[in-house]
Every structure is written in C-alpha cells, then in structure tokens.
Design an enzyme around this catalytic site. Structure first.
Site, PDB file in Angstrom:
ATOM      1  N   GLY A 127       0.811  -1.220   0.000  1.00  0.00           N
ATOM      2  CA  GLY A 127       0.000   0.000   0.000  1.00  0.00           C
ATOM      3  C   GLY A 127       0.838   1.262   0.000  1.00  0.00           C
ATOM      4  N   ALA A 172       2.758   2.728  -5.224  1.00  0.00           N
ATOM      5  CA  ALA A 172       2.472   1.756  -6.287  1.00  0.00           C
ATOM      6  C   ALA A 172       1.168   1.025  -6.005  1.00  0.00           C
ATOM      7  CB  ALA A 172       3.625   0.769  -6.416  1.00  0.00           C
ATOM      8  N   SER A 176       1.033  -3.591   5.267  1.00  0.00           N
ATOM      9  CA  SER A 176       1.443  -3.756   6.653  1.00  0.00           C
ATOM     10  C   SER A 176       1.977  -2.438   7.195  1.00  0.00           C
ATOM     11  CB  SER A 176       2.535  -4.832   6.723  1.00  0.00           C
ATOM     12  OG  SER A 176       3.271  -4.698   7.906  1.00  0.00           O
ATOM     13  N   VAL A 189       9.262   8.124   0.270  1.00  0.00           N
ATOM     14  CA  VAL A 189       9.802   9.186  -0.584  1.00  0.00           C
ATOM     15  C   VAL A 189       9.120   9.040  -1.949  1.00  0.00           C
ATOM     16  CG1 VAL A 189      12.044   9.655   0.490  1.00  0.00           C
ATOM     17  CG2 VAL A 189      11.781   7.676  -1.005  1.00  0.00           C
ATOM     18  N   ALA A 241       8.547  13.906  -6.502  1.00  0.00           N
ATOM     19  CA  ALA A 241       8.633  14.738  -7.710  1.00  0.00           C
ATOM     20  C   ALA A 241       8.184  13.900  -8.896  1.00  0.00           C
ATOM     21  CB  ALA A 241      10.062  15.221  -7.914  1.00  0.00           C
ATOM     22  N   LYS A 262       5.497  21.952 -10.795  1.00  0.00           N
ATOM     23  CA  LYS A 262       6.898  21.720 -11.185  1.00  0.00           C
ATOM     24  C   LYS A 262       7.049  22.007 -12.681  1.00  0.00           C
ATOM     25  CE  LYS A 262      10.261  17.974 -11.686  1.00  0.00           C
ATOM     26  NZ  LYS A 262      10.556  16.560 -11.474  1.00  0.00           N
ATOM     27  N   PRO A 278      13.794  21.727 -18.827  1.00  0.00           N
ATOM     28  CA  PRO A 278      12.419  22.257 -18.745  1.00  0.00           C
ATOM     29  C   PRO A 278      11.373  21.243 -19.161  1.00  0.00           C
ATOM     30  CG  PRO A 278      13.395  22.900 -20.839  1.00  0.00           C
ATOM     31  CD  PRO A 278      14.426  22.023 -20.132  1.00  0.00           C
ATOM     32  N   THR A 288      11.367   9.461 -12.412  1.00  0.00           N
ATOM     33  CA  THR A 288      10.707   8.564 -13.359  1.00  0.00           C
ATOM     34  C   THR A 288       9.983   7.379 -12.714  1.00  0.00           C
ATOM     35  OG1 THR A 288      12.933   7.660 -13.669  1.00  0.00           O
ATOM     36  CG2 THR A 288      12.067   9.056 -15.422  1.00  0.00           C
TER      37      THR A 288
HETATM   38  C1  LIG Z   1      15.594   7.800  -2.330  1.00  0.00           C
HETATM   39  C2  LIG Z   1      14.417   7.681  -3.224  1.00  0.00           C
HETATM   40  C3  LIG Z   1      13.869   8.830  -3.799  1.00  0.00           C
HETATM   41  C4  LIG Z   1      12.790   8.729  -4.679  1.00  0.00           C
HETATM   42  N1  LIG Z   1      12.289   9.855  -5.277  1.00  0.00           N
HETATM   43  C5  LIG Z   1      11.350   9.737  -6.243  1.00  0.00           C
HETATM   44  C6  LIG Z   1      10.839  10.856  -6.930  1.00  0.00           C
HETATM   45  O1  LIG Z   1      11.183  11.994  -6.646  1.00  0.00           O
HETATM   46  N2  LIG Z   1       9.933  10.644  -7.895  1.00  0.00           N
HETATM   47  C7  LIG Z   1       9.482   9.403  -8.221  1.00  0.00           C
HETATM   48  O2  LIG Z   1       8.697   9.262  -9.165  1.00  0.00           O
HETATM   49  N3  LIG Z   1       9.897   8.333  -7.535  1.00  0.00           N
HETATM   50  C8  LIG Z   1      10.817   8.463  -6.575  1.00  0.00           C
HETATM   51  N4  LIG Z   1      11.235   7.370  -5.887  1.00  0.00           N
HETATM   52  C9  LIG Z   1      10.574   6.086  -6.106  1.00  0.00           C
HETATM   53  C10 LIG Z   1       9.241   6.073  -5.358  1.00  0.00           C
HETATM   54  O3  LIG Z   1       9.468   6.325  -3.993  1.00  0.00           O
HETATM   55  C11 LIG Z   1       8.580   4.710  -5.512  1.00  0.00           C
HETATM   56  O4  LIG Z   1       8.518   4.362  -6.854  1.00  0.00           O
HETATM   57  C12 LIG Z   1       7.164   4.758  -4.980  1.00  0.00           C
HETATM   58  O5  LIG Z   1       7.130   5.269  -3.690  1.00  0.00           O
HETATM   59  C13 LIG Z   1       6.542   3.396  -4.993  1.00  0.00           C
HETATM   60  O6  LIG Z   1       7.034   2.593  -3.972  1.00  0.00           O
HETATM   61  P1  LIG Z   1       6.322   1.217  -3.740  1.00  0.00           P
HETATM   62  O7  LIG Z   1       4.883   1.472  -3.488  1.00  0.00           O
HETATM   63  O8  LIG Z   1       6.684   0.327  -4.857  1.00  0.00           O
HETATM   64  O9  LIG Z   1       7.043   0.652  -2.454  1.00  0.00           O
HETATM   65  P2  LIG Z   1       6.840   1.016  -0.895  1.00  0.00           P
HETATM   66  O10 LIG Z   1       6.520   2.437  -0.670  1.00  0.00           O
HETATM   67  O11 LIG Z   1       8.030   0.470  -0.207  1.00  0.00           O
HETATM   68  O12 LIG Z   1       5.561   0.188  -0.467  1.00  0.00           O
HETATM   69  C14 LIG Z   1       5.631  -1.197  -0.253  1.00  0.00           C
HETATM   70  C15 LIG Z   1       4.355  -1.657   0.401  1.00  0.00           C
HETATM   71  O13 LIG Z   1       4.376  -3.069   0.520  1.00  0.00           O
HETATM   72  C16 LIG Z   1       4.020  -3.426   1.816  1.00  0.00           C
HETATM   73  N5  LIG Z   1       4.612  -4.716   2.139  1.00  0.00           N
HETATM   74  C17 LIG Z   1       5.874  -5.136   1.922  1.00  0.00           C
HETATM   75  N6  LIG Z   1       6.027  -6.404   2.374  1.00  0.00           N
HETATM   76  C18 LIG Z   1       4.826  -6.782   2.862  1.00  0.00           C
HETATM   77  C19 LIG Z   1       4.328  -7.967   3.462  1.00  0.00           C
HETATM   78  N7  LIG Z   1       5.117  -9.030   3.711  1.00  0.00           N
HETATM   79  N8  LIG Z   1       3.047  -7.996   3.851  1.00  0.00           N
HETATM   80  C20 LIG Z   1       2.221  -6.940   3.644  1.00  0.00           C
HETATM   81  N9  LIG Z   1       2.631  -5.804   3.081  1.00  0.00           N
HETATM   82  C21 LIG Z   1       3.923  -5.715   2.699  1.00  0.00           C
HETATM   83  C22 LIG Z   1       4.520  -2.282   2.685  1.00  0.00           C
HETATM   84  O14 LIG Z   1       3.875  -2.246   3.931  1.00  0.00           O
HETATM   85  C23 LIG Z   1       4.149  -1.101   1.798  1.00  0.00           C
HETATM   86  O15 LIG Z   1       2.792  -0.773   1.989  1.00  0.00           O
HETATM   87  C24 LIG Z   1      12.258   7.454  -4.966  1.00  0.00           C
HETATM   88  C25 LIG Z   1      12.774   6.317  -4.342  1.00  0.00           C
HETATM   89  C26 LIG Z   1      13.841   6.416  -3.484  1.00  0.00           C
HETATM   90  C27 LIG Z   1      14.387   5.184  -2.839  1.00  0.00           C
END
Ligand SMILES: Cc1cc2nc3c(=O)[nH]c(=O)nc-3n(C[C@H](O)[C@H](O)[C@H](O)COP(=O)(O)OP(=O)(O)OC[C@H]3O[C@@H](n4cnc5c(N)ncnc54)[C@H](O)[C@@H]3O)c2cc1C
Length: 502
Positions: A15, A18, A41, A49, A52, A80, A98, A347
């Site tokens: 959650g 993504a 969880s 994070v 942008a 932005k 830009p 991205t």
């Molecule tokens: C340093 C950094 C800077 C970034 N800056 C940018 C930016 O400026 N612009 C941009 O487009 N993207 C950026 N990103 C990428 C962006 O943060 C991610 O693409 C976005 O947040 C999606 O993350 P996610 O949902 O895939 O993962 P997460 O946010 O890690 O979510 C994972 C989810 O899975 C759940 N989960 C995991 N394991 C289990 C389990 N066993 N049981 C139940 N639930 C579980 C967690 O609880 C959580 O809800 C950045 C990433 C990083 C590391």
C-alpha cells in the site's frame, strides 16, 4: 470461439504509492465486476519518498477524474516546471531541464536547430534555457498552466507536480476504497502456488487472513515478495552504469517562496534533491557507498538544507536495475518491486503509471496468456532501457574530475545505444529519438548542452534558409518569453488562488 473465463479477483500486495495507484487505476477501469483486495502492513511501512513527478502524471489523474485543486490541497502539492541541475557539468555551473518546448517555431526548421546555428556562429549569448518559457517562469518563481492557443508563447511550457508521498497514497486510498477496493491490514507470511502451474493461488497474513486471486499485483516495494521471493523472476543489475546505491532523506522547514521546480545539486559522490511543497521542503542525498560514507553523506545533506530539519534523516538502500520479468505467471510487479533507477529524473512514479496503463491495455483472462506477459515484459524492458540511458548521460557527460566518483562515471563504458545517440548529436546536431521515447527533444537538448556536449556544426536543415532573419526572430521570442513570465502570477499566488476553489 473458446470459452473465456474473465478474472474476478485481483489481489494487490502493498500500500505504498504503487499499491494505491494500482488500486485506483484498476478499480476505475474494471469497475465493480472484479473484487480488488489490497493488503498492506503498517509495521513494515512504505519507502516514504517519491515526491517529484513528470508531466504524464496529469494524464493519470485526469483518467481517474481527479480535480487538480483538491489533489493539490490533499497532497500539499506544488507545481513543477522542470529541474535545475547545479554543479553537474562543473562546479559553479547550472542548467535547467524544462518541461515543454524551447522558444517558438518560425517555420519547418526546429527551433533548437536555428538556435544552434546562431550559437555556433557566435551570434547569440546565453544558454538555450534563456529561450524557454518554463525556465523564464521558474527562475522568476512564477506559474500558470499553459494556454491552449499554440500561437501564444504562454502555451510552450508544460508542468508536473511535487507532492507529499504519504498524503498521495492516502488520497488514492480514499479514492479506491470509495469505489469498492477493500484494504486489509496484515503482514503476508505465506504465499501458496498451484503445484502444477506455479501460479499464485493465495496469500495469507500472520494473523490468519487468506486472500485468493486470479491476478496478483506485487507492490511490495524492494522486497519483491511475490515476483522475486516466490516466483524468482530475476533482477538485471545496472549499478555499473548507475552506481548510486544509498539515499538519506530529510524534510526541512520551507524557506522563502515555494519554487516551481526541483533542484538537483551534484556533490562529491552523488547529488541532492530539493523538492518544495506547501508545508515543507523535501531533501535527499543520493550517493554511492563505494565512494562516500553514511556519516559524510548525512552531513553533506544537513549542511545544504534551506531550513532546519523537521525529523531525523532516513536512510535507504537500493540496487539500480530492473526486474527481468515484471510479469511472471499470474503476477505483475508494479513499483519498486519491478526495479528502480534512482530518482534523478523523477521517473519511478511514471513507471508505475505506465505499468498500470499497460496492464489495463493487456488485461488478461484468467488463463493468463503468456503472449500478453511476453509483450508486457518487452515493452517494460524497452522503456526501462531508454530511461536508463537518459540517466546515464547526466553522469557520463561531465567535466568534473574532483573526486574518484566523477572520474569513474565520466570514463565508464556506456551502453551502445546511448553512445550512438551522443555521436549523432556531436556530429550532426541531431537528436535520435527512439519510438515511444519518454524524454523528447527538449529534454535531450537540455542535458546534452547543459552537460557540455555540443555539435561540431549546425544541423544541415538550419543552414539552408540563410535569408531567414534568425537572430532577429530569436530576439523577438526572447522578449515575448520575458514579457509573458512577467505577466504570470507568482507560484504562491497561483497556488492560493486554486486552493480556494477546492
Ligand atoms: C531515495 C528515493 C527517492 C525517490 N524519489 C522519487 C521521486 O522523486 N519521484 C518518483 O517518481 N519516484 C521516486 N522514488 C521512487 C518512489 O518512492 C517509488 O517508486 C514509490 O514510492 C513506490 O514505492 P512502492 O509502493 O513500490 O514501495 P513502498 O513504498 O516500499 O511500499 C511497499 C508496500 O508493501 C508493503 N509490504 C511489503 N512487504 C509486505 C508484506 N510481507 N506484507 C504486507 N505488506 C507488505 C509495505 O507495507 C508497503 O505498503 C524514490 C525512491 C527512493 C528510494
């Protein structure tokens, strides 16, 4: 015709951005005929994070029918217009990537080609950003949405958003739940597969809840709980080209007007982002642990904040690269579980958006035709490689030689396709754009010239019409841009104005 068995249950694991973007996008498209469960969880939490974005995010929001003003209020967002890159080519130098177009077209010859012609002839001064609506507005702290009339210079910029990642996920959660997505709290500990096909049949949490599904979306972040830990889809490691593997992030108090652009400042072994929001400024230092210690990276971050930090710095680790198969069997990985290429050009959220849109375009029946997975994986791979090469360009095309890190990236071998593109630009002043390229001509021109790559001579087409008074017209465009920027409201005034309507 063979009998079709449509999917009736989708399970989303995770959650973060993504997970909730997927939930919102899927429920909006498939409606109530499919049961969608999302399991996340709180104990594990999200990466927290990702603030942008790039302009296509607006298409995503529009498809969901999200009102911009409400979205900006709920996510404490700001507008932005692009990214300022400071100290990337050399210390003390800056350039702007830009959103939108440079100048205004005079005729069939692309604006940038005329601009190159005059620049190489020594007839004009300044960088190409001087002739750019987005930069003129950004540097003056101004913002308004582009006008629709393409003849008006105020139509030549584009825009995206900065927003609070946690609030964004919450906002989309509200959207998705209101349309029938069911959220479940719990830590998934068991994944069950069909012993014959290897398809995932269900996932179960530590407190005994079990969820069956036809299609599983792995949004578990870097864990890759289904796509990797269960299905072993593999990871292509790109850290020899994109060697960043750590980040330290902290928000600070906002300082001064809310700037309508992201700032990226290069440091000794990485770079620092500054993302202005309404209620705070997001900051982070992305660095390479082979050349920088955690303590030094943290100190560099803290030494370069605009205001006092609002929390303890948060440390993150990652390996740049992509999942070899984002779609494997009946599981599609979206978000960090599908790979990560570092946030330099914002991205990742875009890759999520396109993952969702591509999945919807190829939505499978319950038989999960492998042909669909094959195409999805091929498109995802091509898109990842195009973005990867654009990112590599920022590191490789530099004059910096003040640290081991810069010496490594400046001299490292680069992918053939990128070398080919650079060669074309150097020799002919041409931008080689691959089909479906996310970053179009202005982006490549910004980074080529901003990082110090120039053509040997002007593109041929621009030299054919010597009777066109290019210098005079460039002057007119420049004046029109400056006047337009002066007439725009400040970014803060525009924000206040639209927030009142939400
Ligand atoms: C340093 C950094 C800077 C970034 N800056 C940018 C930016 O400026 N612009 C941009 O487009 N993207 C950026 N990103 C990428 C962006 O943060 C991610 O693409 C976005 O947040 C999606 O993350 P996610 O949902 O895939 O993962 P997460 O946010 O890690 O979510 C994972 C989810 O899975 C759940 N989960 C995991 N394991 C289990 C389990 N066993 N049981 C139940 N639930 C579980 C967690 O609880 C959580 O809800 C950045 C990433 C990083 C590391």
């Amino acid at each position: 015709m063979s009998d079709r068995r449509p999917i009736s249950r989708i399970v989303i694991v995770g959650g973060g951005s993504a997970g909730w973007m997927s939930a919102a996008g899927l429920v909006n498209a498939v409606g109530p005929s499919v049961q969608i469960d999302l399991i996340e969880s709180e104990a594990i939490g999200t990466v927290g994070v990702g603030e942008a974005t790039i302009p296509p995010i607006r298409t995503f929001n529009k498809r969901l029918g999200i009102d911009e003003a409400t979205f900006m209020r709920k996510t404490q967002g700001s507008f932005k217009l692009g990214i300022e890159f400071k100290d990337w080519q050399r210390i003390g130098h800056s350039y702007f990537h830009p959103f939108g177009q440079y100048g205004a077209e005079f005729d069939w010859v692309p604006f940038y080609q005329y601009w190159m012609r005059e620049k190489l002839a020594g007839n004009i001064t300044g960088d190409i950003q001087t002739d750019c609506m987005a930069w003129a507005a950004a540097k003056a702290g101004k913002f308004e949405p582009p006008m629709r009339d393409p003849r008006n210079i105020r139509s030549r910029h584009d825009y995206a958003y900065h927003f609070d990642a946690t609030r964004y996920a919450q906002f989309l959660r509200g959207y998705a739940e209101a349309r029938g997505v069911t959220r479940h709290e719990g830590r998934i500990e068991t994944v069950t597969q069909n012993p014959d096909t290897g398809f995932i049949t269900s996932v179960a949490t530590n407190d005994g809840q079990s969820f069956e599904g036809d299609l599983f979306i792995d949004c578990s972040g870097f864990y890759g709980l289904l796509i990797q830990e269960t299905l072993n889809a593999g990871y292509e490691d790109w850290s020899h080209w994109l060697p960043m593997d750590r980040a330290v992030a902290v928000a600070c108090k906002p300082h001064g007007p809310t700037l309508p652009y992201t700032k990226s400042t290069a440091h000794q072994a990485g770079w620092q982002w500054r993302i202005p929001l309404q209620h705070r400024t997001g900051n982070g230092h992305v660095y390479c642990s082979a050349y920088e210690t955690k303590d030094k990276a943290t100190q560099t971050l803290l030494d370069n904040l605009d205001g006092s930090p609002l929390a303890e710095p948060k440390h993150l680790r990652f390996v740049t690269g992509r999942r070899k198969q984002s779609w494997s069997k009946n599981c599609v990985a979206i978000g960090l579980s599908a790979g990560f290429m570092e946030p330099l050009e914002s991205t990742s959220l875009h890759m999520i958006q396109y993952g969702i849109m591509r999945l919807l375009a190829m939505l499978p029946d319950a038989d999960m035709s492998p042909l669909l997975a094959q195409e999805y994986n091929a498109l995802t791979r091509a898109e990842s490689e195009r973005i990867r090469d654009f990112l590599i360009l920022h590191y490789h095309a530099t004059e910096r030689d003040d640290s081991e890190f810069w010496n490594y990236v400046r001299t490292m071998p680069i992918p053939d396709r990128l070398a080919y593109k650079i060669d074309h630009f150097k020799r002919h002043g041409l931008i080689i754009s691959d089909e479906r390229e996310l970053f179009n001509n202005p982006s490549w021109i910004a980074v080529y010239t901003g990082q110090g790559i120039w053509p040997e001579r002007a593109p041929v087409l621009s030299t054919m019409r010597l009777e066109v008074p290019v210098k005079e017209r460039l002057g007119q465009v420049r004046s029109a841009i400056d006047e337009a920027a002066a007439a725009m409201p400040t970014h803060d005034d525009y924000l206040q104005q639209i927030l009142k309507t939400s």
